[in-house]
Write a protein that holds these residues in place. Structure first.
Motif, PDB file in Angstrom:
ATOM      1  N   ASP A   1      42.939  45.912 -37.215  1.00 22.64           N
ATOM      2  CA  ASP A   1      42.736  45.749 -35.695  1.00 22.64           C
ATOM      3  C   ASP A   1      43.089  46.571 -35.055  1.00 22.64           C
ATOM      4  OD1 ASP A   1      39.971  44.064 -36.204  1.00 22.64           O
ATOM      5  OD2 ASP A   1      41.639  42.754 -37.049  1.00 22.64           O
ATOM      6  N   VAL A   2      44.451  46.564 -35.122  1.00 24.76           N
ATOM      7  CA  VAL A   2      45.457  46.742 -33.795  1.00 24.76           C
ATOM      8  C   VAL A   2      46.219  47.244 -34.311  1.00 24.76           C
ATOM      9  CG1 VAL A   2      46.724  44.714 -33.340  1.00 24.76           C
ATOM     10  CG2 VAL A   2      45.800  46.127 -31.413  1.00 24.76           C
ATOM     11  N   ASP A   3      47.001  48.532 -33.973  1.00 17.65           N
ATOM     12  CA  ASP A   3      48.724  49.052 -33.837  1.00 17.65           C
ATOM     13  C   ASP A   3      49.175  48.587 -33.791  1.00 17.65           C
ATOM     14  OD1 ASP A   3      50.150  50.613 -34.746  1.00 17.65           O
ATOM     15  OD2 ASP A   3      49.768  52.800 -33.288  1.00 17.65           O
ATOM     16  N   PRO A   4      49.716  48.533 -34.564  1.00 22.56           N
ATOM     17  CA  PRO A   4      51.953  47.143 -33.931  1.00 22.56           C
ATOM     18  C   PRO A   4      51.936  48.599 -32.347  1.00 22.56           C
ATOM     19  CG  PRO A   4      51.737  47.920 -36.101  1.00 22.56           C
ATOM     20  CD  PRO A   4      50.506  48.745 -35.801  1.00 22.56           C
ATOM     21  N   ALA A   5      51.762  49.892 -32.969  1.00 23.71           N
ATOM     22  CA  ALA A   5      52.343  50.179 -31.340  1.00 23.71           C
ATOM     23  C   ALA A   5      51.938  50.247 -30.356  1.00 23.71           C
ATOM     24  CB  ALA A   5      52.522  52.177 -32.091  1.00 23.71           C
ATOM     25  N   ARG A   6      50.784  49.156 -30.210  1.00 27.05           N
ATOM     26  CA  ARG A   6      50.277  49.290 -29.493  1.00 27.05           C
ATOM     27  C   ARG A   6      50.074  47.652 -28.443  1.00 27.05           C
ATOM     28  NH1 ARG A   6      45.564  48.637 -27.535  1.00 27.05           N
ATOM     29  NH2 ARG A   6      44.804  48.550 -29.255  1.00 27.05           N
TER      30      ARG A   6
ATOM     31  N   LEU B   1      58.854  36.461 -37.297  1.00 31.11           N
ATOM     32  CA  LEU B   1      58.194  37.278 -36.388  1.00 31.11           C
ATOM     33  C   LEU B   1      59.167  38.016 -35.631  1.00 31.11           C
ATOM     34  CD1 LEU B   1      56.184  34.750 -35.084  1.00 31.11           C
ATOM     35  CD2 LEU B   1      55.632  36.424 -36.043  1.00 31.11           C
ATOM     36  N   ARG B   2      60.748  37.789 -35.569  1.00 34.86           N
ATOM     37  CA  ARG B   2      61.599  38.500 -34.720  1.00 34.86           C
ATOM     38  C   ARG B   2      61.324  39.876 -35.286  1.00 34.86           C
ATOM     39  NH1 ARG B   2      63.030  38.888 -29.615  1.00 34.86           N
ATOM     40  NH2 ARG B   2      62.812  41.109 -30.754  1.00 34.86           N
ATOM     41  N   ASP B   3      61.672  39.656 -36.866  1.00 32.49           N
ATOM     42  CA  ASP B   3      62.136  41.310 -37.693  1.00 32.49           C
ATOM     43  C   ASP B   3      60.707  41.805 -37.029  1.00 32.49           C
ATOM     44  OD1 ASP B   3      64.318  40.656 -37.882  1.00 32.49           O
ATOM     45  OD2 ASP B   3      63.791  39.815 -40.440  1.00 32.49           O
ATOM     46  N   VAL B   4      59.697  41.791 -37.042  1.00 32.37           N
ATOM     47  CA  VAL B   4      58.249  42.115 -37.102  1.00 32.37           C
ATOM     48  C   VAL B   4      58.759  42.404 -35.861  1.00 32.37           C
ATOM     49  CG1 VAL B   4      55.472  41.797 -37.020  1.00 32.37           C
ATOM     50  CG2 VAL B   4      56.384  40.865 -38.807  1.00 32.37           C
ATOM     51  N   CYS B   5      58.515  41.305 -34.743  1.00 31.76           N
ATOM     52  CA  CYS B   5      58.770  42.516 -33.774  1.00 31.76           C
ATOM     53  C   CYS B   5      59.528  43.695 -33.541  1.00 31.76           C
ATOM     54  CB  CYS B   5      59.739  41.117 -33.161  1.00 31.76           C
ATOM     55  SG  CYS B   5      57.567  40.361 -32.485  1.00 31.76           S
ATOM     56  N   ASP B   6      61.021  43.298 -33.977  1.00 28.27           N
ATOM     57  CA  ASP B   6      62.302  44.115 -33.990  1.00 28.27           C
ATOM     58  C   ASP B   6      61.356  45.480 -34.536  1.00 28.27           C
ATOM     59  OD1 ASP B   6      63.473  42.848 -32.069  1.00 28.27           O
ATOM     60  OD2 ASP B   6      64.429  42.361 -34.027  1.00 28.27           O
ATOM     61  N   ARG B   7      60.635  45.664 -35.972  1.00 28.32           N
ATOM     62  CA  ARG B   7      60.693  46.585 -36.271  1.00 28.32           C
ATOM     63  C   ARG B   7      59.507  48.014 -35.358  1.00 28.32           C
ATOM     64  NH1 ARG B   7      59.843  43.935 -40.720  1.00 28.32           N
ATOM     65  NH2 ARG B   7      57.934  43.992 -40.943  1.00 28.32           N
ATOM     66  N   HIS B   8      58.399  47.213 -34.449  1.00 26.71           N
ATOM     67  CA  HIS B   8      57.384  47.495 -33.581  1.00 26.71           C
ATOM     68  C   HIS B   8      57.486  48.037 -32.255  1.00 26.71           C
ATOM     69  CE1 HIS B   8      55.207  47.733 -37.402  1.00 26.71           C
ATOM     70  NE2 HIS B   8      55.136  46.644 -38.242  1.00 26.71           N
ATOM     71  N   GLY B   9      58.845  47.470 -32.055  1.00 29.64           N
ATOM     72  CA  GLY B   9      58.888  46.940 -30.575  1.00 29.64           C
ATOM     73  C   GLY B   9      58.238  46.664 -29.782  1.00 29.64           C
TER      74      GLY B   9
ATOM     75  N   TYR C   1      44.497  39.181 -30.116  1.00 28.97           N
ATOM     76  CA  TYR C   1      44.215  39.034 -31.117  1.00 28.97           C
ATOM     77  C   TYR C   1      44.691  37.412 -31.622  1.00 28.97           C
ATOM     78  CZ  TYR C   1      43.218  44.136 -30.868  1.00 28.97           C
ATOM     79  OH  TYR C   1      42.432  44.914 -30.357  1.00 28.97           O
ATOM     80  N   HIS C   2      44.054  37.437 -32.722  1.00 29.88           N
ATOM     81  CA  HIS C   2      44.912  36.357 -33.045  1.00 29.88           C
ATOM     82  C   HIS C   2      44.945  35.995 -34.634  1.00 29.88           C
ATOM     83  CE1 HIS C   2      42.964  34.308 -29.433  1.00 29.88           C
ATOM     84  NE2 HIS C   2      44.460  33.450 -29.568  1.00 29.88           N
ATOM     85  N   VAL C   3      46.091  35.126 -35.370  1.00 28.77           N
ATOM     86  CA  VAL C   3      45.888  35.182 -36.618  1.00 28.77           C
ATOM     87  C   VAL C   3      46.426  33.142 -37.176  1.00 28.77           C
ATOM     88  CG1 VAL C   3      47.765  37.230 -37.158  1.00 28.77           C
ATOM     89  CG2 VAL C   3      48.874  35.077 -36.391  1.00 28.77           C
ATOM     90  N   PRO C   4      46.252  33.053 -38.341  1.00 28.57           N
ATOM     91  CA  PRO C   4      46.390  31.308 -38.745  1.00 28.57           C
ATOM     92  C   PRO C   4      47.875  31.275 -38.218  1.00 28.57           C
ATOM     93  CG  PRO C   4      45.477  33.177 -40.715  1.00 28.57           C
ATOM     94  CD  PRO C   4      46.266  33.892 -39.326  1.00 28.57           C
TER      95      PRO C   4
ATOM     96  N   ARG D   1      52.661  48.633 -23.292  1.00 30.96           N
ATOM     97  CA  ARG D   1      51.359  48.504 -24.243  1.00 30.96           C
ATOM     98  C   ARG D   1      50.511  47.236 -23.832  1.00 30.96           C
ATOM     99  NH1 ARG D   1      55.230  47.805 -29.684  1.00 30.96           N
ATOM    100  NH2 ARG D   1      56.156  49.824 -29.885  1.00 30.96           N
ATOM    101  N   ASN D   2      49.231  47.229 -24.507  1.00 28.20           N
ATOM    102  CA  ASN D   2      48.243  46.573 -23.683  1.00 28.20           C
ATOM    103  C   ASN D   2      48.082  45.108 -24.410  1.00 28.20           C
ATOM    104  OD1 ASN D   2      45.769  45.999 -22.027  1.00 28.20           O
ATOM    105  ND2 ASN D   2      45.062  45.782 -23.678  1.00 28.20           N
ATOM    106  N   ALA D   3      48.195  44.900 -25.918  1.00 22.41           N
ATOM    107  CA  ALA D   3      48.037  43.679 -26.972  1.00 22.41           C
ATOM    108  C   ALA D   3      48.864  43.047 -27.290  1.00 22.41           C
ATOM    109  CB  ALA D   3      47.457  44.991 -28.384  1.00 22.41           C
ATOM    110  N   VAL D   4      48.361  41.751 -26.575  1.00 28.24           N
ATOM    111  CA  VAL D   4      49.139  40.717 -27.209  1.00 28.24           C
ATOM    112  C   VAL D   4      48.554  39.956 -28.347  1.00 28.24           C
ATOM    113  CG1 VAL D   4      49.541  38.420 -26.511  1.00 28.24           C
ATOM    114  CG2 VAL D   4      49.446  40.204 -24.448  1.00 28.24           C
TER     115      VAL D   4
END
Ligand code: PMP
Length: 425
Positions: free
Chosen positions: A193-198, A224-232, A166-169, A127-130
């Protein structure tokens, strides 16, 4: 030699983009003290920006570097490897928490560690996005700049940043951004803005360094850890400024009950020698093919030798406990000033990664002028302080953790007087 003379030559010879915080020129340094070219002594509460947790020229670090100097100084690990590089990787693999098997690479600077972490994350996920946080700092290279969440002076004038960052507060309750708001912004980003799968990685500092010493809340890191795990998505923890006993544990991520996927380290890892590392889950670290990672000086033998000594010193001298004790004293002293100095809006930070934040008393808004006055007054009295924060209204404390008790007491007195005097200035 006069500071003034060299300062004149400096402004003539050096591009102004390399800003300097003081007009004193270093002659020699020992543990927590620096003497300038005019022979004046300063207490160093900057540590070359968080590099000297074990102090200037720690005897054990010096000894290790001397011993390495007598053997070899460079072969390039990619050409003729050396054992102490392997041994240091083994030590970092054991230090980064979590049950997964770990692997490490060595590079030279913090920015380079972040660059490589993104390369590894992309190679591993395809994947590409950060996603990064506003106020975060991740270096001055192009990807480092792109991930850094502050425009001036880091990105201004430097053109297009690499795309797909991409930035979030960042959640800072005292500035009106709750954890919920920050997580909601992340979810909105994934919708708008960005598909979490990317998304390859989310990068975060456990305590924002340049951004103002704001602490990532424990629950937020868990989510955040959970969000990461949910979306790979990989969770990339930037420990460049927080690492090596500063927060009262070897790494700041030990304060959180999560396993990071990738960790970047630099600064105090090698006690003043340029060395940086990326450590992460072995399966992720092995994604790039042979030759895809490295660099001529990555894991330079002198830096590696220094780092072994630094890790020994942290353990032998109990620097994690000492960081907690010194930080408690510093915070207590600052808290004690609050009644008389209403400009103080916050005193914070884990271990010895502490900061004091200033506001304008009438409006309640950030007060960079006050922070700068404190810094200038303290410098004139022989104490080197650094400011930080998106509004530059925070003074951060990065004294060596090895600072002698009597020098520490002296520094606290100077700090106390400087803050009081800044009110009158
Ligand atoms: N990440 C963080 C959290 C940092 O504090 C810094 C440096 N201040 C960097 C990355 C970049 O490190 P370097 O200056 O060694 O490139």
């Amino acid at each position: 030699m006069l500071n003034k003379t060299v300062e004149g030559r400096r402004t003539e010879a050096i591009a102004r983009g390399v800003g300097v915080q003081t007009q004193i020129f270093a002659d020699r340094a020992e543990n927590s003290e620096i003497w300038d070219v005019e022979g004046r002594r300063y207490i160093d509460f900057a540590s070359g920006i968080a590099v000297l947790n074990t102090g200037h020229r720690h005897p054990k670090v010096m000894q290790a570097v001397h011993a390495q100097l007598e053997r070899f100084t460079h072969t390039c690990h990619q050409v003729v490897p050396y054992e102490n590089y392997v041994a240091l990787a083994e030590r970092l693999n054991a230090i980064v928490p979590g049950p997964s098997e770990k692997k490490t690479i060595f590079v030279t600077t913090g920015a380079e560690a972040l660059e490589n972490a993104v390369k590894i994350a992309r190679a591993s996920t395809g994947r590409n996005a950060v996603v990064a946080f506003s106020g975060g700092f991740h270096g001055r290279t192009f990807m480092g700049m792109a991930m850094t969440g502050k425009v001036f002076p880091y990105k201004a004038g430097f053109g297009a940043m690499p795309g797909d960052v991409y930035h979030v507060p960042f959640p800072i309750e005292m500035h009106g951004v709750t954890e919920e708001a920050s997580l909601a912004a992340l979810e909105r980003l994934f919708k708008a803005d960005v598909d979490p799968a990317r998304v390859a990685a989310i990068v975060i500092e456990p305590v924002q360094g340049e951004g103002g010493f704001y602490v990532t809340p424990k629950g937020f890191m868990r989510q955040l850890r959970d969000v990461c795990d949910r979306h790979g998505i990989l969770l990339l923890v930037d420990e460049v400024q927080t690492g090596f006993a500063r927060t009262g544990s070897m790494l700041a991520i030990e304060h959180y009950d999560i396993e990071p996927d990738l960790v970047t380290m630099a600064k105090s890892l090698a006690g003043g020698f340029p060395l940086a590392a990326v450590t992460g889950k072995a399966s992720i670290m092995d994604a790039p093919s042979p030759g895809g990672l490295g660099g001529t000086y990555g894991g330079n033998p002198l830096g590696i030798a220094a780092a072994h000594a630094v890790l020994d010193v942290i353990e032998e001298e109990g620097l994690c406990d000492r960081a907690n004790r010194l930080g408690a004293r510093l915070k207590q002293r600052l808290e004690g000033l609050r009644a008389e100095v209403p400009e103080i809006s916050d005193v914070r930070g884990p271990g010895f990664m502490n900061a004091v934040e200033f506001k304008d008393v009438a409006s309640g808004t950030p007060n960079p002028g006050f922070a700068n006055r404190v810094r200038e007054i303290a410098l004139a009295k022989g104490l080197i302080l650094l400011t930080c924060g998106i509004h530059a209204n925070v003074i951060r404390f990065l004294s060596p953790i090895t600072i002698q008790d009597e020098v520490f007491s002296e520094a606290l007195d100077i700090l106390d007087t400087s803050i009081r005097e800044a009110r009158r200035a």
